[in-house]
Enzyme design. Structure first.
Site, PDB file in Angstrom:
ATOM      1  N   ASP A 116       1.062  -1.084  -0.051  1.00  0.00           N
ATOM      2  CA  ASP A 116      -0.003   0.058   0.060  1.00  0.00           C
ATOM      3  C   ASP A 116       0.939   1.244   0.094  1.00  0.00           C
ATOM      4  OD1 ASP A 116      -2.832   1.013   0.343  1.00  0.00           O
ATOM      5  OD2 ASP A 116      -1.555   2.185   1.805  1.00  0.00           O
ATOM      6  N   GLY A 174      -2.612   5.193  -0.345  1.00  0.00           N
ATOM      7  CA  GLY A 174      -2.264   4.404  -1.555  1.00  0.00           C
ATOM      8  C   GLY A 174      -3.366   3.637  -2.246  1.00  0.00           C
TER       9      GLY A 174
END
Lengths: 412, 532
Positions: B290, B425
């Site tokens: 992420d 993200g």
């Protein structure tokens, strides 16, 4: 007259006059306040402004360094340089206030001379005036008095009849008051300070003035010297004070009583209604006002007469007997009024009396709250729109809210 | 004379107040006019302290100046000692009192008081707050300890072994109005506890005079806040031979280095370097997929010396950011900050003028600012996300929750507080993947409500803006541009929150190419052009 008046001297806990820049710069967006002082002065204004303001502020400090202290002649040159840099950076500025501070007063840096010199070299593009906001001479709101008094000589002379409202008011309050005066038949109503520093009202023999704030002794004296006549009245805080204040002007204008009543009676009735829920909360509660803004006496009068509060002690940093005459008449004769301060002894008395509410400066509030005493910051009273009959309910709310809050919290 | 609009540091006597107010049983008599009492609110409002700082101001007025201000000082000293009965008294003066030269310290020393009196010289016209704090701590410690004389050669930081006890250290430097000091002390205590190291005394935060007197009993000192503690640690080393740590344990690498340094000072075995992975989430969170979007994010760093240095290391090494600006207002720390900047290929910004910081920030065009409250305001103006890493203090920087910056938990806190201002993200990935979905098409209500408008361009990195390189919008401004219907249709497919930026970039590209019309092909050409 008051029988229980005492003077106290000792360590004080009151802001200095520089602090009033925090509301003055908002009133006059075309003015810049340049404090000539130390790092402490810069830090003070930053801290008193509370939050760092999002936009570039219209106040700053020319910080004296060791070099400036060593040679005073150079300090004058340095000041010229800083002022010029500043005005180059902020070409929209029309009035530059050079504000004296404790250090600049002690080293006797001549700001009047600097202002004169800058005025000459800027040749009318920017007006430069000076006053002192130093903590060795002024407390808190007296800074506004100094700033306004410094502007008086720049006011144009005109003898036309006008009502001049003196002292910074919130725009909305000011508009409302002017409307009401005009409704009663006072045609020309102007304000000082103006909303733009370049839009100064004239002054002369036709000027009759009402003080919106009780701390404007120098300003009022200087305006009187220019021919203005002071209308004596209590200050426009609370429904009663505001009404007496407006009536005093109306009578000075020879307005017929029926017109005064027709204009103000509905306002008074509405204010009574707005005050009622707050009065219920505040009635019988005991309050101490610590010395801070010089608004303490008018506020005490309002809290006692309109909200039914019991006045344990009313402090004021300075008691101007002449300007407070009408207020003192309205306070119970045995009210304990303390001029000046010995902060430790005063706090001892607060602890002993354990009042329901204390009005105080920002440095003292949380320690008192921690001792179980509800507080109200006095600085809020110079920032909030509290003047006028229509604002009486809002003003009372400022005092009832801390009590409501204390009642609302429970952790058991 | 320097023009200041906002300042990062107060005057040196405010630094002295921070030391006095941090301690128990220390009172400070400050020769100062009434205006200087504003400083109380720094403690009672910003720190939300439940009591006034232990300071008696003489609050002299203009009329006192013609009289005997020396007598005024003595009266206040006497009253303060009677009323507060402190264990030690600090006496100093603020900027205005310095000019009238009453020498309150000497006056108090001559009063025959039966308690230690430390006279402070705080040159207000050349020094600032952190210097004042450091000087006060040094003078106080020296004043209370100079009569104890074990001699520097006697000290053995490994003596705990023969004495069959655990090694012990002092934590020096944490104070009120220091950034997250309250929680950092707790965190470092835990960290040391886990390594079998005792804390002998913490000074000044929460210390009494007796704690200061016990300082020489420690094997070594931890210089936790160099801005405040370094002169004191230096003196303890010279006078008692106590060595001290140089690494400030903020971030994974620095905490690991700190432990290594301290263990080596105390003659302990080097701790397991893998401790960080076990104790902190930052290494794994930064490594998890992420976080891929954090790669090369451009950050601008400004703060006090210690926090700026720590931030630069964390940003570069532990989060994979790219540092595009580094600076400090702590002139005392200029040298190490310059060196760190040089390592990053930058020139350090050493200034206390927040406007020049703002200018440098605008110039560096970062995607994230790590700064003080001042930079938070500047960043807001520039539309850049920001996390606060350093003093000057704001009431927001004294959170109710536990939020240290130091040690393993500090690293966790830093990960969260730096990363959350950025778009997450996963969000970014999804937006990239689903940008043709109906939800992102016009006329569909957005969960963002009123914010879901085409002109709400968020400064988040996107596929058209991967390098973060904003083309110069001034290029060929005079060219009239027209979007074709086909170009407009393609533009509308782009999620609303990046559409503004894509439009700007594409138009700029078109101008550079000398095009007058923008169709879908131009849009894709621009996309290819800006992807590096």
């Amino acid at each position: 007259m008051l029988t229980n008046l005492r003077k106290e001297s000792g360590p004080r806990e009151v802001f200095c006059g520089l602090t009033s820049i925090v509301w003055l710069h908002r009133r006059m967006p075309d003015a810049f306040f340049l404090v000539v002082g130390s790092r402490t002065c810069a830090h003070l204004i930053q801290s008193a402004a509370g939050v760092m303001i999002f936009a570039e502020p219209r106040f700053g400090t020319a910080i004296l360094s060791e070099r400036d202290l060593a040679g005073l002649a150079d300090a004058q040159e340095e000041l010229d340089r800083v002022a010029r840099d500043l005005l180059q950076r902020r070409p929209e500025i029309r009035t530059l206030f050079l504000v004296g501070s404790c250090p600049s007063e002690v080293i006797k840096l001549d700001l009047a001379r600097a202002a004169e010199r800058l005025n000459a070299s800027l040749s009318g593009r920017v007006r430069v005036v000076n006053y002192s906001g130093s903590g060795i001479e002024t407390t808190f709101t007296q800074g506004e008095d100094g700033a306004l008094a410094a502007l008086v000589p720049t006011l144009p002379a005109r003898d036309e009849p006008q009502l001049l409202l003196v002292g910074t008011l919130a725009h909305a309050v000011e508009d409302r008051l002017i409307t009401l005066f005009q409704r009663m038949g006072i045609e020309t109503v102007r304000s000082f300070p103006p909303r733009l520093s370049t839009d100064c009202p004239p002054v002369g023999r036709g000027t009759r003035m009402l003080l919106c704030q009780p701390y404007l002794s120098d300003t009022s004296r200087q305006l009187q010297a220019r021919g203005a006549e002071l209308i004596r009245a209590p200050y426009p805080l609370g429904a009663e004070g505001s009404r007496l204040w407006m009536e005093a002007a109306a009578r000075a204008w020879g307005i017929d009583e029926p017109i005064i009543h027709a204009t103000l009676d509905p306002l008074s009735a509405r204010a009574r209604q707005a005050l009622e829920p707050h009065r219920q909360r505040l009635q019988g509660k005991r309050i101490v006002l610590l010395p801070d803004s010089q608004l303490e006496l008018p506020l005490a009068r309002f809290l006692h007469r309109e909200c039914g509060m019991e006045l344990v002690e009313v402090g004021t940093p300075y008691l101007h007997r002449d300007l407070m005459e009408e207020e003192l008449k309205l306070l119970p004769a045995d009210t304990r009024v303390v001029e000046g301060q010995h902060v430790e002894q005063q706090l001892d008395r607060v602890r002993q009396a354990h009042p329901d509410l204390v009005v105080c400066g920002m440095g003292l509030a949380n320690p008192l709250e921690a001792e179980g005493i509800a507080t109200k910051w006095s600085i809020e009273l110079v920032f909030s729109p509290i003047h006028g009959i229509d604002q009486a309910g809002d003003l009372a709310e400022l005092f009832s809210r801390p009590l409501v809050r204390h009642g609302a919290l429970a952790f058991a | 004379m320097d023009l200041t609009l906002w300042t990062y540091e107060g005057p040196p006597h405010v630094g002295a107040m921070r030391i006095a107010a941090s301690m128990e049983g220390v009172h400070f008599v400050l020769h100062a006019p009434q205006g200087d009492t504003y400083a109380d609110l720094l403690f009672t409002m910003i720190e939300r302290r439940d009591r006034r700082p232990p300071v008696t101001y003489t609050t002299f007025q203009a009329r006192d100046l013609s009289g005997d201000t020396a007598e005024l000082v003595k009266r206040h000293v006497r009253e303060a000692v009677d009323r507060f009965q402190p264990d030690a008294l600090l006496v100093g003066e603020s900027c205005t009192a310095e000019l009238i030269q009453d020498q309150p310290g000497a006056l108090a020393a001559g009063m025959g008081l039966e308690l230690p009196v430390v006279s402070l010289e705080l040159p207000a016209y050349s020094k600032k707050e952190n210097w004042g704090a450091a000087e006060t701590l040094y003078q106080l410690v020296r004043g209370l300890l100079q009569h104890q004389r074990p001699g520097p050669t006697d000290h053995d930081p490994c003596a705990w072994r023969q004495q069959e006890r655990r090694p012990r250290v002092n934590l020096i430097g944490p104070s009120l109005l220091g950034f997250r000091c309250r929680d950092d002390v707790l965190e470092i205590r835990r960290l040391l506890e886990a390594h079998g190291i005792e804390v002998n005394a913490v000074v000044p935060l929460g210390a009494r005079v007796t704690d200061v007197e016990r300082l020489p009993l420690a094997d070594a000192n931890v210089c936790l806040v160099p801005e405040v503690a370094e002169p004191c640690c230096n003196w303890l080393e010279r006078h008692f031979g106590q060595p001290f740590t140089r690494t400030v344990p903020i971030g994974i690498g620095a905490t690991t280095d700190f432990l290594k340094e301290l263990h080596s000072l105390l003659g302990l075995e080097t701790p397991d370097p893998r401790e960080a992975q076990r104790q902190s989430r930052l290494p794994w969170y930064a490594a998890s997929v992420d976080s891929t979007y954090l790669t090369g994010k451009r950050v601008f760093i400004f703060g006090d010396g210690s926090h700026a240095l720590a931030a630069a290391r964390i940003a570069q090494q532990e989060l994979g950011f790219r540092v595009v600006g580094l600076g400090t207002y702590s002139r005392e720390m200029a040298r190490p900050v310059r060196a760190a900047a040089k390592d990053l290929g930058l020139e350090a910004l050493i200034t206390d003028d927040y406007l020049s910081v703002e200018a440098a920030m605008a110039d560096a065009a970062p995607e994230l600012v790590l700064g003080t409250q001042m930079e938070r305001h500047s960043a807001k103006r520039l539309g850049i996300p920001c996390a606060v890493i350093s003093t000057p203090m704001h009431v927001q920087d004294v959170p109710a929750r536990y939020a240290p910056q130091m040690g393993w938990e500090g690293a966790n806190v830093i990960f969260d507080s730096w990363v959350h201002p950025l778009m997450m993200g996963l969000e970014e990935h999804l937006i990239g993947m689903f940008r043709h979905d109906f939800e992102f098409v016009d006329d569909q209500p957005s969960h963002l409500g009123h914010l879901g408008r085409a002109d709400t361009a968020k400064p988040a990195g996107t596929d058209l803006d991967a390098a973060g390189s904003e083309p110069d919008p001034a290029a060929n401004l005079n060219v009239e541009l027209q979007w074709t219907r086909d170009g407009e249709a393609e533009l509308k497919k782009i999620p609303f929150f990046v559409r503004g930026k894509v439009k700007r970039n594409t138009e700029c590209f078109a101008r550079q190419q000398g095009k007058h019309q923008i169709d879908s092909e131009t849009l894709y050409d621009a996309k290819a052009h800006f992807s590096t």
